[in-house]
Scaffold this motif. Structure first.
Motif, PDB file in Angstrom:
ATOM      1  N   VAL A  25       3.125  -7.950  -5.583  1.00  0.00           N
ATOM      2  CA  VAL A  25       2.668  -9.237  -5.901  1.00  0.00           C
ATOM      3  C   VAL A  25       1.221  -9.512  -5.469  1.00  0.00           C
ATOM      4  O   VAL A  25       0.302  -9.986  -5.932  1.00  0.00           O
ATOM      5  CB  VAL A  25       3.559 -10.483  -5.395  1.00  0.00           C
ATOM      6  N   LYS A  26       1.188  -9.386  -4.070  1.00  0.00           N
ATOM      7  CA  LYS A  26      -0.184  -9.365  -3.223  1.00  0.00           C
ATOM      8  C   LYS A  26      -0.982  -8.416  -3.164  1.00  0.00           C
ATOM      9  O   LYS A  26      -2.060  -8.247  -3.266  1.00  0.00           O
ATOM     10  CB  LYS A  26       0.156  -9.729  -1.670  1.00  0.00           C
ATOM     11  N   GLY A  27      -0.458  -6.990  -3.500  1.00  0.00           N
ATOM     12  CA  GLY A  27      -1.293  -5.924  -3.518  1.00  0.00           C
ATOM     13  C   GLY A  27      -1.167  -4.874  -2.116  1.00  0.00           C
ATOM     14  O   GLY A  27      -0.625  -5.541  -1.274  1.00  0.00           O
ATOM     15  N   GLU A  32      -0.824  -9.817   4.193  1.00  0.00           N
ATOM     16  CA  GLU A  32       0.561 -10.135   4.355  1.00  0.00           C
ATOM     17  C   GLU A  32       1.370  -8.886   4.084  1.00  0.00           C
ATOM     18  O   GLU A  32       2.368  -8.645   4.676  1.00  0.00           O
ATOM     19  CB  GLU A  32       1.063 -11.253   3.176  1.00  0.00           C
ATOM     20  N   THR A  33       1.071  -8.045   3.280  1.00  0.00           N
ATOM     21  CA  THR A  33       1.494  -6.364   2.993  1.00  0.00           C
ATOM     22  C   THR A  33       1.328  -5.752   4.341  1.00  0.00           C
ATOM     23  O   THR A  33       2.383  -5.258   4.639  1.00  0.00           O
ATOM     24  CB  THR A  33       0.964  -5.835   1.641  1.00  0.00           C
ATOM     25  N   LYS A  34       0.271  -5.666   4.930  1.00  0.00           N
ATOM     26  CA  LYS A  34       0.003  -5.026   5.944  1.00  0.00           C
ATOM     27  C   LYS A  34       0.780  -5.501   7.016  1.00  0.00           C
ATOM     28  O   LYS A  34       1.438  -4.637   8.064  1.00  0.00           O
ATOM     29  CB  LYS A  34      -1.503  -4.919   6.420  1.00  0.00           C
ATOM     30  N   ALA A  35       0.930  -6.937   7.319  1.00  0.00           N
ATOM     31  CA  ALA A  35       1.783  -7.300   8.437  1.00  0.00           C
ATOM     32  C   ALA A  35       3.205  -6.932   7.970  1.00  0.00           C
ATOM     33  O   ALA A  35       4.159  -6.841   9.031  1.00  0.00           O
ATOM     34  CB  ALA A  35       1.703  -9.098   8.556  1.00  0.00           C
ATOM     35  N   ALA A  36       3.729  -7.132   6.942  1.00  0.00           N
ATOM     36  CA  ALA A  36       5.281  -6.510   6.643  1.00  0.00           C
ATOM     37  C   ALA A  36       5.346  -5.304   6.870  1.00  0.00           C
ATOM     38  O   ALA A  36       6.432  -4.954   7.422  1.00  0.00           O
ATOM     39  CB  ALA A  36       5.334  -6.933   5.143  1.00  0.00           C
ATOM     40  N   VAL A  37       4.545  -4.388   6.695  1.00  0.00           N
ATOM     41  CA  VAL A  37       4.418  -2.764   6.875  1.00  0.00           C
ATOM     42  C   VAL A  37       4.543  -2.645   8.458  1.00  0.00           C
ATOM     43  O   VAL A  37       5.498  -2.070   8.881  1.00  0.00           O
ATOM     44  CB  VAL A  37       3.048  -2.200   6.386  1.00  0.00           C
ATOM     45  N   ASN A  71      -0.447   2.531   3.711  1.00  0.00           N
ATOM     46  CA  ASN A  71      -1.585   3.152   4.709  1.00  0.00           C
ATOM     47  C   ASN A  71      -2.316   4.280   3.881  1.00  0.00           C
ATOM     48  O   ASN A  71      -3.736   4.470   4.065  1.00  0.00           O
ATOM     49  CB  ASN A  71      -1.011   4.005   5.878  1.00  0.00           C
ATOM     50  N   PHE A  72      -1.980   4.895   2.921  1.00  0.00           N
ATOM     51  CA  PHE A  72      -2.731   5.621   1.859  1.00  0.00           C
ATOM     52  C   PHE A  72      -3.792   4.790   1.163  1.00  0.00           C
ATOM     53  O   PHE A  72      -4.875   5.351   1.350  1.00  0.00           O
ATOM     54  CB  PHE A  72      -1.738   6.481   1.029  1.00  0.00           C
ATOM     55  N   ILE A  73      -3.134   3.880   0.612  1.00  0.00           N
ATOM     56  CA  ILE A  73      -4.284   3.175  -0.256  1.00  0.00           C
ATOM     57  C   ILE A  73      -5.391   2.310   0.732  1.00  0.00           C
ATOM     58  O   ILE A  73      -6.461   2.266   0.410  1.00  0.00           O
ATOM     59  CB  ILE A  73      -3.562   1.982  -1.016  1.00  0.00           C
ATOM     60  N   ASN A  74      -4.868   2.157   2.013  1.00  0.00           N
ATOM     61  CA  ASN A  74      -6.020   1.704   2.670  1.00  0.00           C
ATOM     62  C   ASN A  74      -6.684   2.545   3.634  1.00  0.00           C
ATOM     63  O   ASN A  74      -7.471   2.340   4.565  1.00  0.00           O
ATOM     64  CB  ASN A  74      -5.261   0.496   3.741  1.00  0.00           C
ATOM     65  N   PHE A  75      -6.701   3.943   3.318  1.00  0.00           N
ATOM     66  CA  PHE A  75      -7.565   4.791   3.769  1.00  0.00           C
ATOM     67  C   PHE A  75      -7.046   5.243   5.388  1.00  0.00           C
ATOM     68  O   PHE A  75      -7.884   5.464   5.952  1.00  0.00           O
ATOM     69  CB  PHE A  75      -8.847   4.638   3.708  1.00  0.00           C
ATOM     70  N   ASN A  76      -5.631   5.094   5.778  1.00  0.00           N
ATOM     71  CA  ASN A  76      -5.378   5.321   7.118  1.00  0.00           C
ATOM     72  C   ASN A  76      -4.674   6.754   7.002  1.00  0.00           C
ATOM     73  O   ASN A  76      -3.474   6.872   6.952  1.00  0.00           O
ATOM     74  CB  ASN A  76      -4.411   4.102   7.602  1.00  0.00           C
ATOM     75  N   GLY A  77      -5.378   7.885   7.064  1.00  0.00           N
ATOM     76  CA  GLY A  77      -4.966   9.164   6.699  1.00  0.00           C
ATOM     77  C   GLY A  77      -4.271   9.817   7.750  1.00  0.00           C
ATOM     78  O   GLY A  77      -3.252  10.232   7.431  1.00  0.00           O
ATOM     79  N   ASP A  78      -4.467   9.437   9.079  1.00  0.00           N
ATOM     80  CA  ASP A  78      -3.615   9.832  10.017  1.00  0.00           C
ATOM     81  C   ASP A  78      -2.138   9.284  10.181  1.00  0.00           C
ATOM     82  O   ASP A  78      -1.172  10.143  10.262  1.00  0.00           O
ATOM     83  CB  ASP A  78      -4.151   9.677  11.411  1.00  0.00           C
ATOM     84  N   ALA A 108       1.035  16.216   0.453  1.00  0.00           N
ATOM     85  CA  ALA A 108       0.101  16.827  -0.554  1.00  0.00           C
ATOM     86  C   ALA A 108      -1.226  15.823  -0.729  1.00  0.00           C
ATOM     87  O   ALA A 108      -2.223  16.028  -0.765  1.00  0.00           O
ATOM     88  CB  ALA A 108       0.620  17.487  -1.669  1.00  0.00           C
ATOM     89  N   SER A 109      -0.671  14.668  -1.191  1.00  0.00           N
ATOM     90  CA  SER A 109      -1.410  13.675  -1.456  1.00  0.00           C
ATOM     91  C   SER A 109      -2.330  13.271  -0.133  1.00  0.00           C
ATOM     92  O   SER A 109      -3.909  13.115  -0.377  1.00  0.00           O
ATOM     93  CB  SER A 109      -0.754  12.323  -2.061  1.00  0.00           C
ATOM     94  N   THR A 110      -1.839  13.102   0.738  1.00  0.00           N
ATOM     95  CA  THR A 110      -2.505  12.627   2.131  1.00  0.00           C
ATOM     96  C   THR A 110      -3.491  13.971   2.725  1.00  0.00           C
ATOM     97  O   THR A 110      -4.543  13.548   2.880  1.00  0.00           O
ATOM     98  CB  THR A 110      -1.473  12.266   2.968  1.00  0.00           C
ATOM     99  N   LEU A 111      -3.007  15.123   2.483  1.00  0.00           N
ATOM    100  CA  LEU A 111      -3.926  16.280   2.874  1.00  0.00           C
ATOM    101  C   LEU A 111      -5.080  16.297   1.872  1.00  0.00           C
ATOM    102  O   LEU A 111      -6.312  16.530   2.484  1.00  0.00           O
ATOM    103  CB  LEU A 111      -3.215  17.487   3.041  1.00  0.00           C
ATOM    104  N   ALA A 112      -4.968  16.149   0.616  1.00  0.00           N
ATOM    105  CA  ALA A 112      -5.986  15.994  -0.256  1.00  0.00           C
ATOM    106  C   ALA A 112      -6.868  14.820  -0.048  1.00  0.00           C
ATOM    107  O   ALA A 112      -8.278  15.092  -0.227  1.00  0.00           O
ATOM    108  CB  ALA A 112      -5.445  16.002  -1.917  1.00  0.00           C
ATOM    109  N   PHE A 113      -6.479  13.761   0.114  1.00  0.00           N
ATOM    110  CA  PHE A 113      -7.171  12.773   0.457  1.00  0.00           C
ATOM    111  C   PHE A 113      -8.216  12.849   1.824  1.00  0.00           C
ATOM    112  O   PHE A 113      -9.281  12.576   1.835  1.00  0.00           O
ATOM    113  CB  PHE A 113      -6.400  11.282   0.508  1.00  0.00           C
TER     114      PHE A 113
END
Length: 139
Positions: A25-27, A32-37, A71-78, A108-113
């Motif tokens: 709903v929010k993305g 709010e999504t980050k807080a829920a995570v 975290n992937f979408i928000n570029f938090n690779g570690d 694999a997705s994270t390492l490529a990113f």
């Protein structure tokens, strides 16, 4: 009145449901999504410390995947790599194919990113072990 551990389980279930709803709903990048995570992660870690992991393995998988994708979408690779490693560990511990496949895919997705294309390619071309159906219980 339910015990504290029962309340914790219910809180995790509701928080995972909220997280999934907020993602759609929010993305993935919404505050709010980050807080829920953060909340679902804290609740699961607290339950694990107390020896009360969620009864439903799919709940843990859903929570892990929700945390990973945000975290992937928000570029938090570690953090994304750590969460992918948790999928792999869960799959290896339980001998379950689905968490292993998700773990390899997310890794694999994270390492490529993160720029490690050689290792990402190795992860993305791994073949899952053949599925063996559990023995019939005769029900």
């Amino acid at each position: 009145m339910p015990s504290t551990s029962d309340l914790r389980r219910e809180q995790i279930i509701l928080q995972v449901a909220l997280l999934n709803t907020l993602m759609h709903v929010k993305g993935y990048g919404a505050p709010e999504t980050k807080a829920a995570v953060a909340q679902v992660r804290a609740l699961i870690e607290q339950a694990e410390r107390l020896g009360e992991p969620p009864d439903d393995p799919s709940l843990l998988l859903s929570a892990l995947f929700g945390q990973w994708i945000v975290n992937f979408i928000n570029f938090n690779g570690d953090v994304a790599r750590e969460l992918a490693a948790r999928f792999l560990a869960l799959g290896e511990k339980e001998g379950a194919a689905v968490p292993l496949m998700i773990g390899h895919r997310t890794m694999a997705s994270t390492l490529a990113f993160m720029g490690d294309l050689v290792e990402a390619l190795k992860r993305s071309t791994m073949k899952p072990s053949p599925f063996t159906a559990p023995p019939s219980t005769g029900d």
